[in-house]
Design a protein around this motif. Structure first.
Motif, PDB file in Angstrom:
ATOM      1  N   GLU A 208      58.520   5.320 -34.206  1.00 39.11           N
ATOM      2  CA  GLU A 208      57.137   5.511 -34.643  1.00 39.11           C
ATOM      3  C   GLU A 208      56.241   5.198 -33.461  1.00 39.11           C
ATOM      4  OE1 GLU A 208      56.723   2.749 -37.819  1.00 39.11           O
ATOM      5  OE2 GLU A 208      57.771   4.004 -39.287  1.00 39.11           O
ATOM      6  N   VAL A 209      55.324   6.107 -33.135  1.00 40.04           N
ATOM      7  CA  VAL A 209      54.434   5.927 -31.992  1.00 40.04           C
ATOM      8  C   VAL A 209      53.040   5.566 -32.495  1.00 40.04           C
ATOM      9  CG1 VAL A 209      53.392   7.012 -29.956  1.00 40.04           C
ATOM     10  CG2 VAL A 209      55.766   7.535 -30.599  1.00 40.04           C
ATOM     11  N   TYR A 210      52.428   4.581 -31.845  1.00 43.62           N
ATOM     12  CA  TYR A 210      51.085   4.116 -32.209  1.00 43.62           C
ATOM     13  C   TYR A 210      50.167   4.257 -30.995  1.00 43.62           C
ATOM     14  CZ  TYR A 210      53.555   1.930 -36.101  1.00 43.62           C
ATOM     15  OH  TYR A 210      54.330   1.698 -37.205  1.00 43.62           O
ATOM     16  N   VAL A 211      48.962   4.757 -31.213  1.00 38.37           N
ATOM     17  CA  VAL A 211      47.935   4.851 -30.176  1.00 38.37           C
ATOM     18  C   VAL A 211      46.688   4.152 -30.708  1.00 38.37           C
ATOM     19  CG1 VAL A 211      46.519   6.372 -28.771  1.00 38.37           C
ATOM     20  CG2 VAL A 211      48.866   7.045 -29.358  1.00 38.37           C
ATOM     21  N   PRO A 236      51.170  14.335 -30.009  1.00 41.82           N
ATOM     22  CA  PRO A 236      50.239  15.460 -30.151  1.00 41.82           C
ATOM     23  C   PRO A 236      48.827  15.087 -29.716  1.00 41.82           C
ATOM     24  CG  PRO A 236      50.802  14.535 -32.285  1.00 41.82           C
ATOM     25  CD  PRO A 236      51.717  13.901 -31.305  1.00 41.82           C
ATOM     26  N   ALA A 237      48.075  16.112 -29.271  1.00 43.68           N
ATOM     27  CA  ALA A 237      46.725  15.883 -28.744  1.00 43.68           C
ATOM     28  C   ALA A 237      45.802  15.284 -29.790  1.00 43.68           C
ATOM     29  CB  ALA A 237      46.156  17.200 -28.216  1.00 43.68           C
ATOM     30  N   GLY A 242      39.066  10.598 -32.395  1.00 43.93           N
ATOM     31  CA  GLY A 242      38.544   9.453 -33.143  1.00 43.93           C
ATOM     32  C   GLY A 242      38.600   8.148 -32.385  1.00 43.93           C
ATOM     33  N   LEU A 243      39.290   8.119 -31.227  1.00 45.40           N
ATOM     34  CA  LEU A 243      39.331   6.900 -30.426  1.00 45.40           C
ATOM     35  C   LEU A 243      38.126   6.849 -29.488  1.00 45.40           C
ATOM     36  CD1 LEU A 243      43.106   6.780 -29.403  1.00 45.40           C
ATOM     37  CD2 LEU A 243      41.980   5.441 -31.194  1.00 45.40           C
ATOM     38  N   LEU A 244      37.635   5.648 -29.211  1.00 42.17           N
ATOM     39  CA  LEU A 244      36.558   5.473 -28.245  1.00 42.17           C
ATOM     40  C   LEU A 244      37.114   5.577 -26.835  1.00 42.17           C
ATOM     41  CD1 LEU A 244      34.657   2.448 -29.848  1.00 42.17           C
ATOM     42  CD2 LEU A 244      33.998   4.857 -29.923  1.00 42.17           C
ATOM     43  N   ASP A 245      36.349   6.200 -25.945  1.00 42.10           N
ATOM     44  CA  ASP A 245      36.770   6.253 -24.543  1.00 42.10           C
ATOM     45  C   ASP A 245      36.919   4.842 -24.001  1.00 42.10           C
ATOM     46  OD1 ASP A 245      36.525   8.951 -24.849  1.00 42.10           O
ATOM     47  OD2 ASP A 245      35.342   9.266 -23.034  1.00 42.10           O
ATOM     48  N   LEU A 272      41.380   6.529 -21.451  1.00 46.46           N
ATOM     49  CA  LEU A 272      41.054   7.715 -22.247  1.00 46.46           C
ATOM     50  C   LEU A 272      39.628   8.133 -21.906  1.00 46.46           C
ATOM     51  CD1 LEU A 272      41.991   9.631 -24.553  1.00 46.46           C
ATOM     52  CD2 LEU A 272      40.848   8.063 -26.141  1.00 46.46           C
ATOM     53  N   PHE A 273      39.470   9.357 -21.432  1.00 44.91           N
ATOM     54  CA  PHE A 273      38.156   9.833 -20.976  1.00 44.91           C
ATOM     55  C   PHE A 273      37.919  11.236 -21.536  1.00 44.91           C
ATOM     56  CE2 PHE A 273      40.102   7.259 -17.542  1.00 44.91           C
ATOM     57  CZ  PHE A 273      39.317   6.122 -17.676  1.00 44.91           C
ATOM     58  N   LEU A 274      37.588  11.300 -22.807  1.00 44.62           N
ATOM     59  CA  LEU A 274      37.362  12.592 -23.452  1.00 44.62           C
ATOM     60  C   LEU A 274      35.931  13.069 -23.285  1.00 44.62           C
ATOM     61  CD1 LEU A 274      39.349  12.060 -26.783  1.00 44.62           C
ATOM     62  CD2 LEU A 274      40.175  12.881 -24.571  1.00 44.62           C
ATOM     63  N   ASN A 275      35.007  12.173 -22.906  1.00 39.96           N
ATOM     64  CA  ASN A 275      33.591  12.497 -22.777  1.00 39.96           C
ATOM     65  C   ASN A 275      33.168  12.437 -21.314  1.00 39.96           C
ATOM     66  OD1 ASN A 275      32.512  12.535 -25.742  1.00 39.96           O
ATOM     67  ND2 ASN A 275      33.834  10.741 -25.636  1.00 39.96           N
ATOM     68  N   PRO A 276      31.977  13.008 -20.987  1.00 43.30           N
ATOM     69  CA  PRO A 276      31.483  12.940 -19.604  1.00 43.30           C
ATOM     70  C   PRO A 276      31.334  11.498 -19.136  1.00 43.30           C
ATOM     71  CG  PRO A 276      30.240  14.552 -20.865  1.00 43.30           C
ATOM     72  CD  PRO A 276      31.103  13.830 -21.850  1.00 43.30           C
ATOM     73  N   LEU A 277      31.583  11.293 -17.855  1.00 40.81           N
ATOM     74  CA  LEU A 277      31.546   9.953 -17.273  1.00 40.81           C
ATOM     75  C   LEU A 277      30.157   9.625 -16.729  1.00 40.81           C
ATOM     76  CD1 LEU A 277      34.911  10.124 -15.314  1.00 40.81           C
ATOM     77  CD2 LEU A 277      34.504   8.959 -17.486  1.00 40.81           C
TER      78      LEU A 277
END
Length: 672
Positions: A208-211, A236-237, A242-245, A272-277
């Protein structure tokens, strides 16, 4: 030495035991004409996969197990019972034990009664191992027949023997160097992980994988699957939505075929950098408290310094960003977690742990660099640097309570009157004479320093020594003329103190602990001065009681006594009303008039108003251009006093002021 794991040993032992038992049963059949009953039938698990035959799922070990019993040839008839007994033993043991109580089976038994489902108690599954199960049937004649056996494997040991396995590793090194971006997830379809080798690997092991974000505890896996020989999996992507950068943890748990869960693995860490920096350099911080003089001084701060530093919202700010402020050379940093990306950021900068160490032993204005970085995951974005001029130097001994401006290590003063001998008490015999304020000079004494003596509060300067000369520890006297204090407030506890500071600003000052001086016997304690709310303005702008202000048929004068916090209520106030023929109040017009009033607590708190007359006695003696002095004294110990001198007139060019019939009771202004 064998290379087999303990679980492999148990599975092999079970298989060998089955083979031995089968050969033993076959041998018994050849040697005897007696046949065993058919073996008990266990539930079908794992889709009937023979590789996992007899392996009892973990959740099935916690409840009674349904066992099917095939038909035996000579069942009980009408009115008879057969008695079935389950027996249980470790496969390596030769001793059978009753698995539970005897089960009576009532006749007559028919083919349709079979296979007969009975329950095997869950108490037999409490211990790990490979076990044999059989049953016996005893009839009413006392004859007992045994069944063939069925084997079970009770496994309670998690993979890696229940210990936390090593952290997963990322297949792509770009994840470590650049972090996980939305572009990366889109291009790769997710995140590839490699599970390190672990002890006691078995076919059928799962994970079981947890992120999750740093500081949170995961409860639900984002991925589950079977571990193949490569031990490589794809997360999976959408597991990252839903996670905060910022920094995230990737962990996993090993789960064997039975369902035994191992301890959580060590965390693998990634950004994790899903948004502009944010875009460096960020805007420099500011210190609003220094906008008036560009220097941060002790008067600007306290121990906590709430919102001392202000930072404007920076572009691409996100919730959960960490802002870290550096103030000068202070080792300790100020940290702030962003909760509202669009709000101005206010930072507290404590004195003891940051401001004081950064200023150190400086004795002049110290230019201090102030900057911050924004941390998002393992990336940092620095601001421009603001240079803040800081001046915390104060002459004299170091104040242990700084930034409190009262320094207990400065020598205190002693006050003496011209005649009386009691320290810090002035009496009526001291009136008119000099007052001596004695102290010992502070240590150390530097150049360009001064001492300022105050009487009552920090607005009543009465003497100054500038520059400070002499030797530390020597006695020094401030000698005050009586006129310097005679008009200052009186009390049984007038604070007298001095401050030390630089002669040339900017600079800080600190005061000694005040000495409380009783001057009540030498100076009247001040009460609020009387007011005249209907007074008009003379042509030169001074207040005056004239023909327009004496209202009503009796031409009364309205007087207001403001609130008096030195009183409590219930006291008697003795009033003296003196008319003068000159505006300066030096030429009395006959004897003064006197009257008394007893006041309430409400009047003390809110003040009170009264109307005084008759006109002939209280106003007319002032003539054309005189004055009135109203004095009132409390009948208390010590007495307290309030007093006002105001210009007044009882005559106009034609003669005595006529009654002012146009003025309404209580009105103000000119009476028109």
């Amino acid at each position: 030495m064998s290379n087999l794991s303990s679980k492999q040993t148990r599975v092999l032992a079970s298989a060998l035991a089955r083979a031995v038992n089968q050969q033993d049963q076959a041998s018994k059949k050849r040697l005897s004409t007696l046949a065993n009953l058919s073996a008990p039938i266990a539930p079908v698990w794992w889709g009937g996969d023979p590789a996992f035959a007899g392996l009892v799922p973990r959740d099935e070990q916690e409840k009674d197990m349904p066992i099917n019993i095939p038909q035996w040839p000579n069942g009980a008839g009408q009115g008879e019972n057969d008695y079935l007994q389950f027996e249980w033993k470790l496969s390596t043991s030769g001793t059978w034990q009753s698995a539970q109580g005897v089960i009576p089976i009532a006749g007559p038994l028919q083919p349709g009664d079979f296979p007969m489902e009975l329950q095997l108690s869950k108490s037999n599954f409490a211990v790990q191992g490979t076990f044999d199960l059989r049953y016996t049937v005893t009839n009413e004649a006392g004859n007992t027949a045994e069944s063939d056996i069925t084997q079970f494997i009770i496994d309670k040991t998690a993979p890696n023997y229940g210990q936390a396995p090593d952290a997963a590793t990322f297949v792509d090194p770009v994840v470590i160097s650049d972090g996980i971006t939305q572009d990366y997830l889109d291009a790769h379809g997710g995140l590839e992980l490699v599970i390190p080798a672990y002890q006691d690997e078995q076919p059928g092991d799962n994970l079981e994988v947890y992120v999750h974000e740093v500081g949170t505890s995961p409860t639900k896996p984002v991925f589950t699957g079977v571990i193949d020989s490569s031990r490589q999996i794809m997360v999976p992507a959408d597991a990252f939505s839903g996670l905060l950068d910022g920094l995230i943890y990737v962990s996993y748990r090993l789960v064997d075929k039975v369902g035994n869960k191992g301890a959580p693995a060590d965390n693998a860490t990634a950004g994790l950098f899903l948004n502009p920096l944010p875009i460096a350099p960020l805007a420099a911080p500011s210190v609003p408290k220094i906008v008036d003089d560009s220097v941060l001084q002790l008067a600007d701060i306290d121990l906590v310094n709430v919102a001392l530093v202000e930072i404007d919202p920076y572009p691409n700010a996100l919730e959960n960003d960490l802002l870290v402020l550096t103030w000068g050379s202070a080792a300790l940093k100020v940290t702030h977690r962003i909760t509202d990306p669009f709000a101005t950021i206010f930072l507290n900068v404590p004195y003891e742990t940051i401001l004081k160490p950064a200023y150190g032993t400086a004795t002049t204005v110290l230019p201090t660099p102030v900057s911050y970085v924004v941390e998002r995951g393992d990336k940092t974005f620095a601001s421009d640097t603001a240079t803040i001029n800081v001046d915390f130097f104060v002459p004299g001994p170091v104040n242990p309570d700084r930034p409190d401006p009262v320094n207990p290590d400065l020598p205190r003063v002693t006050v003496k009157g011209a005649v009386s001998t009691v320290p810090n008490v002035l009496t009526d015999v001291d009136v008119g004479g000099d007052v001596t304020v004695t102290l010992k000079l502070y240590d150390p004494i530097g150049t360009g320093e001064e001492m300022v003596l105050f009487w009552g509060d920090s607005t009543k300067e009465v003497a100054r020594l500038s520059p400070v000369v002499g030797t530390a520890g020597d006695d020094y006297d401030f000698v005050l003329d009586w006129d310097a204090i005679k008009d200052l407030p009186s009390s049984t506890a007038v604070p007298v103190f001095y401050t030390v500071g630089r002669i040339t600003p900017p600079g800080n000052i600190e005061a000694c602990v005040p000495t409380l001086v009783d001057v009540s016997a030498a100076l009247p304690i001040k009460l609020a001065n009387p007011e005249f709310p209907l007074a008009a303005r003379a042509p030169d702008g001074t207040p005056i009681l004239n023909c327009s202000t004496h209202f009503g048929p009796e031409q009364l004068v309205r007087v207001r006594i403001p609130a008096n916090p030195n009183l409590q209520g219930g006291e008697t106030l003795d009033f003296t009303w003196q008319c003068y023929t000159d505006r300066a109040g030096t030429q009395p017009a006959g004897a003064a008039s006197t009257f008394s009033k007893t006041i309430t607590a409400e009047q003390v708190a809110d003040g009170f108003t009264f109307d005084q007359g008759p006109f002939d006695e209280y106003v007319l003696p002032t003539g054309l251009n005189g004055s009135i002095r109203v004095t009132y004294v409390s009948v208390t110990t010590p007495p307290m006093q309030g007093e006002t001198l105001i210009r007044a007139s009882g005559l106009n060019a034609a003669g005595q002021c006529p009654p002012n019939t146009l003025r309404a009771f209580g009105a103000g202004g000119c009476g028109c």
